[in-house]
Design a protein around this motif. Structure first.
Motif, mmCIF file in Angstrom:
data_model
loop_
_atom_site.group_PDB
_atom_site.id
_atom_site.type_symbol
_atom_site.label_atom_id
_atom_site.label_comp_id
_atom_site.label_asym_id
_atom_site.label_seq_id
_atom_site.Cartn_x
_atom_site.Cartn_y
_atom_site.Cartn_z
ATOM 1 N N ARG A 55 0.833 -1.202 0.092
ATOM 2 C CA ARG A 55 -0.142 -0.014 -0.071
ATOM 3 C C ARG A 55 0.753 1.392 0.109
ATOM 4 N N MET A 56 2.037 1.060 0.710
ATOM 5 C CA MET A 56 2.975 2.314 0.766
ATOM 6 C C MET A 56 2.635 3.715 0.763
ATOM 7 N N PRO A 57 1.825 4.107 1.954
ATOM 8 C CA PRO A 57 1.396 5.469 2.172
ATOM 9 C C PRO A 57 2.605 6.291 1.968
ATOM 10 N N ASP A 58 2.344 7.514 1.381
ATOM 11 C CA ASP A 58 3.222 8.559 1.263
ATOM 12 C C ASP A 58 4.171 9.005 2.569
ATOM 13 N N TRP A 59 3.290 9.013 3.746
ATOM 14 C CA TRP A 59 4.033 9.442 4.876
ATOM 15 C C TRP A 59 5.032 8.392 5.292
ATOM 16 N N VAL A 60 5.018 7.004 4.881
ATOM 17 C CA VAL A 60 6.096 6.256 5.032
ATOM 18 C C VAL A 60 7.267 6.139 4.112
ATOM 19 N N VAL A 61 6.855 6.053 2.640
ATOM 20 C CA VAL A 61 7.931 6.001 1.510
ATOM 21 C C VAL A 61 6.814 6.310 0.211
ATOM 22 N N SER A 63 6.232 5.758 -3.539
ATOM 23 C CA SER A 63 6.649 4.819 -4.563
ATOM 24 C C SER A 63 6.138 5.371 -5.908
ATOM 25 N N SER A 64 7.304 5.056 -6.886
ATOM 26 C CA SER A 64 6.778 5.830 -8.334
ATOM 27 C C SER A 64 7.305 4.552 -9.161
ATOM 28 N N LEU A 65 6.482 4.216 -10.271
ATOM 29 C CA LEU A 65 6.662 3.298 -11.158
ATOM 30 C C LEU A 65 7.495 3.449 -12.159
ATOM 31 N N ILE A 94 13.708 -3.009 -25.941
ATOM 32 C CA ILE A 94 12.980 -3.944 -25.189
ATOM 33 C C ILE A 94 12.307 -3.006 -23.891
ATOM 34 N N HIS A 95 11.047 -3.484 -23.496
ATOM 35 C CA HIS A 95 10.377 -2.656 -22.522
ATOM 36 C C HIS A 95 10.965 -3.219 -21.244
ATOM 37 N N GLN A 96 11.111 -2.067 -20.239
ATOM 38 C CA GLN A 96 11.792 -2.425 -19.005
ATOM 39 C C GLN A 96 10.911 -1.696 -17.887
ATOM 40 N N SER A 97 10.782 -2.266 -16.732
ATOM 41 C CA SER A 97 10.061 -1.805 -15.539
ATOM 42 C C SER A 97 11.010 -1.573 -14.343
ATOM 43 N N GLY A 98 10.322 -1.086 -13.361
ATOM 44 C CA GLY A 98 11.093 -0.946 -12.080
ATOM 45 C C GLY A 98 10.111 0.003 -11.259
ATOM 46 N N ARG A 99 10.917 0.294 -10.022
ATOM 47 C CA ARG A 99 10.097 1.324 -9.101
ATOM 48 C C ARG A 99 11.297 2.027 -8.452
ATOM 49 N N VAL A 100 10.742 3.359 -8.331
ATOM 50 C CA VAL A 100 11.795 4.483 -7.365
ATOM 51 C C VAL A 100 10.891 4.573 -6.240
ATOM 52 N N PHE A 101 11.837 4.609 -5.045
ATOM 53 C CA PHE A 101 11.278 4.938 -3.765
ATOM 54 C C PHE A 101 11.977 6.050 -3.413
ATOM 55 N N PHE A 102 11.029 7.062 -2.890
ATOM 56 C CA PHE A 102 11.573 8.269 -2.247
ATOM 57 C C PHE A 102 11.101 8.527 -0.759
ATOM 58 N N ALA A 146 15.234 4.351 1.265
ATOM 59 C CA ALA A 146 14.801 5.681 1.051
ATOM 60 C C ALA A 146 14.450 6.500 2.201
ATOM 61 N N ALA A 147 13.411 5.936 3.010
ATOM 62 C CA ALA A 147 13.034 6.617 4.200
ATOM 63 C C ALA A 147 14.160 6.664 5.252
ATOM 64 N N TYR A 148 14.949 5.978 5.318
ATOM 65 C CA TYR A 148 15.829 6.025 6.469
ATOM 66 C C TYR A 148 16.902 7.046 6.177
ATOM 67 N N TYR A 149 17.535 6.757 4.895
ATOM 68 C CA TYR A 149 18.597 7.732 4.597
ATOM 69 C C TYR A 149 18.491 8.887 3.905
ATOM 70 N N GLY A 150 17.243 9.000 3.051
ATOM 71 C CA GLY A 150 16.834 10.049 2.217
ATOM 72 C C GLY A 150 17.350 10.207 0.984
ATOM 73 N N PHE A 151 17.460 8.632 0.493
ATOM 74 C CA PHE A 151 18.060 8.344 -0.977
ATOM 75 C C PHE A 151 16.874 8.432 -1.844
ATOM 76 N N ALA A 152 16.859 8.667 -3.015
ATOM 77 C CA ALA A 152 15.920 8.110 -4.003
ATOM 78 C C ALA A 152 16.526 6.905 -4.435
ATOM 79 N N VAL A 153 15.887 5.614 -4.013
ATOM 80 C CA VAL A 153 16.308 4.422 -4.445
ATOM 81 C C VAL A 153 15.548 3.879 -5.619
ATOM 82 N N ALA A 154 16.071 3.468 -6.655
ATOM 83 C CA ALA A 154 15.773 3.084 -7.706
ATOM 84 C C ALA A 154 16.024 1.602 -7.863
#
Length: 462
Positions: A55-61, A63-65, A94-102, A146-154
């Motif tokens: 569910r990843m609510p924004d107040w925790v992390v 998530s961006s597809l 080729i098509h690639q997918s993934g996710r970025v956590f902020f 992402a939440a702990y260190y403040g990185f954008a983790v792709a």
């Protein structure tokens, strides 16, 4: 009630993190053999898994597809690269997918500039066991970082995984895995301006990229570092090179040497035997008929029984543990006692893989192409982590990679001191396996990135 208190404690642990005035936790023993202190980062990961989930609510992390196009290198007869009129290897799209956590906005305060950490997942047989699908477990560590260190983790899905469900995963194919990472950089950067939450909170990329991964993810990260270092003009040029560092942990970096010897060993049992048919089928998808599984694999695995055969088991929808069990049963061995060499066609081994025939076999060129530590010179820090007791991916892979890369730096007239860090995961004989090593190495990589330059330029690392 106990569950509520655990959740409250985990939430407080998120607050007590490097984004405040406190130092980052020590996640790996300072001396081999000391107990590891997981600290509040692990509490954060547990909170993400147990209370936030997909569910990843924004107040925790947040998530961006990710969705983007990546290159697939093309090969012709005998595994030779197909070249265009300029002599450049041809590729398909080729098509690639993934996710970025902020990190959530409330965690950042005035520090809205952050590095991008591209965290590539390890080996998975399951096409949906990746971050874009919230599958597997590694996405939890990426989200927590992402939440702990403040990185954008792709977290890009590897080729043939996630949104690229129609193709076969090119397991441990250096170029394919590197392209899947570096071709997603622009799509990752675009998330800063195109994602409403990120753009609305004035997040900004600080211009630096860190690569990290474990096992096949570590292999892929070193392949991507090679791609970025050898094509620097595409990644900021000499003046603003984007690669800041790479954590490449426990990967099969030395395919033609260490890995080939491991495959040829006659009496060395292997805990996860699906590895070798996965490699061969992945290479067949890339190199074509020269890697025909009907030629490379033992007929015992190819024969169709009530449980199917190896071509059906490694289909992207069967868990690796189940495949390991089926292989062991088919070979008449107990789980954990299968010898990799026994899974191969002995005629093919003698003709193409074993000395002295290997020296003139097309297989030599194919395997050497996938040695990701040769033919380039790193200029940015690299972290290596591995257990000396790793039997799935022998430590010699890491030691060879470091030796080769240090030699390349010296050949350029530079001093490699300080450029490479090796952290052993425990003492020899401590019994830390490949899988157990991941539980130490992945948090260590995030900690290393934070301590060695992952902090924002306006917020120096401790």
């Amino acid at each position: 009630m106990k569950r509520l208190f655990r959740a409250m404690g985990a939430a407080l642990a998120i607050l007590a993190s490097p984004l405040g005035a406190q130092p980052s936790p020590t996640l790996l023993p300072t001396r081999p053999g000391d107990p590891a202190c997981w600290g509040t980062f692990i509490a954060c990961a547990q909170f993400v898994e147990q209370w936030a989930g997909p569910r990843m609510p924004d107040w925790v992390v947040h998530s961006s597809l990710l969705s983007y196009s990546a290159r697939k290198p093309l090969y012709g007869d005998l595994g030779r690269p197909l070249l265009d009129d300029r002599g450049v290897q041809r590729t398909a799209s080729i098509h690639q997918s993934g996710r970025v956590f902020f990190p959530p906005a409330w965690r950042l305060g005035g520090h809205r500039r952050m590095p991008i950490v591209i965290y590539t997942h390890g080996t998975s047989l399951l096409k949906e066991g990746v971050a874009s699908q919230f599958g597997g477990h590694e996405w939890i560590l990426g989200a927590a970082a992402a939440a702990y260190y403040g990185f954008a983790v792709a977290m890009p899905d590897q080729p043939g995984m996630g949104g690229d469900g129609t193709s076969f995963h090119p397991y441990c194919h250096g170029k394919s895995l590197a392209y899947a990472i570096v071709d997603g950089i622009q799509a990752i950067r675009d998330r800063f301006t195109e994602d409403p939450y990120v753009a609305g909170n004035d997040y900004a990329w600080d211009g630096r990229i860190f690569l990290m991964g474990y096992s096949e993810g570590g292999y892929a990260s070193l392949a991507a570092a090679r791609e970025m270092e050898t094509h620097r003009a595409l990644y900021g040029g000499e003046a603003a090179f984007q690669l800041a560092g790479s954590a490449c942990m426990a990967g099969p970096f030395d395919i033609s040497g260490t890995t080939r010897r491991q495959i040829l060993a006659r009496n060395q049992p292997f805990r996860h035997p699906f590895f070798i048919p996965y490699v061969l089928l992945g290479y067949n998808a890339i190199y074509g008929r020269i890697m025909d599984p009907l030629e490379t694999l033992t007929p015992r695995l190819l024969a169709t029984g009530e449980d199917g055969n190896i071509l059906q088991w490694i289909n992207g929808f069967t868990d690796g543990t189940l495949v390991d069990g089926r292989i062991a049963a088919r070979m008449g061995r107990a789980p954990g006692t299968v010898v990799l060499r026994d899974l191969l066609n002995p005629d093919w081994v003698a003709r193409d893989l074993e000395d002295p025939a290997f020296a003139t076999s097309p297989m030599k060129g194919i395997l050497e192409e996938n040695d990701v530590a040769e033919g380039w010179t790193p200029t940015r820090p690299i972290l290596f982590c591995q257990s000396p007791d790793d039997r799935d991916v022998p430590l010699a892979n890491t030691l060879t990679a470091r030796w080769l890369l240090e030699g390349a730096v010296r050949k350029e007239g530079a001093d490699p001191t300080g450029l490479f860090t090796f952290l052993p995961l425990g003492r020899p004989g401590g019994g830390i396996t490949h899988v157990e090593g991941a539980l130490l190495a992945i948090p260590t990589a995030f900690d290393w990135i934070y301590r060695m330059g992952g902090a924002s330029p306006d917020r120096p690392a401790e």
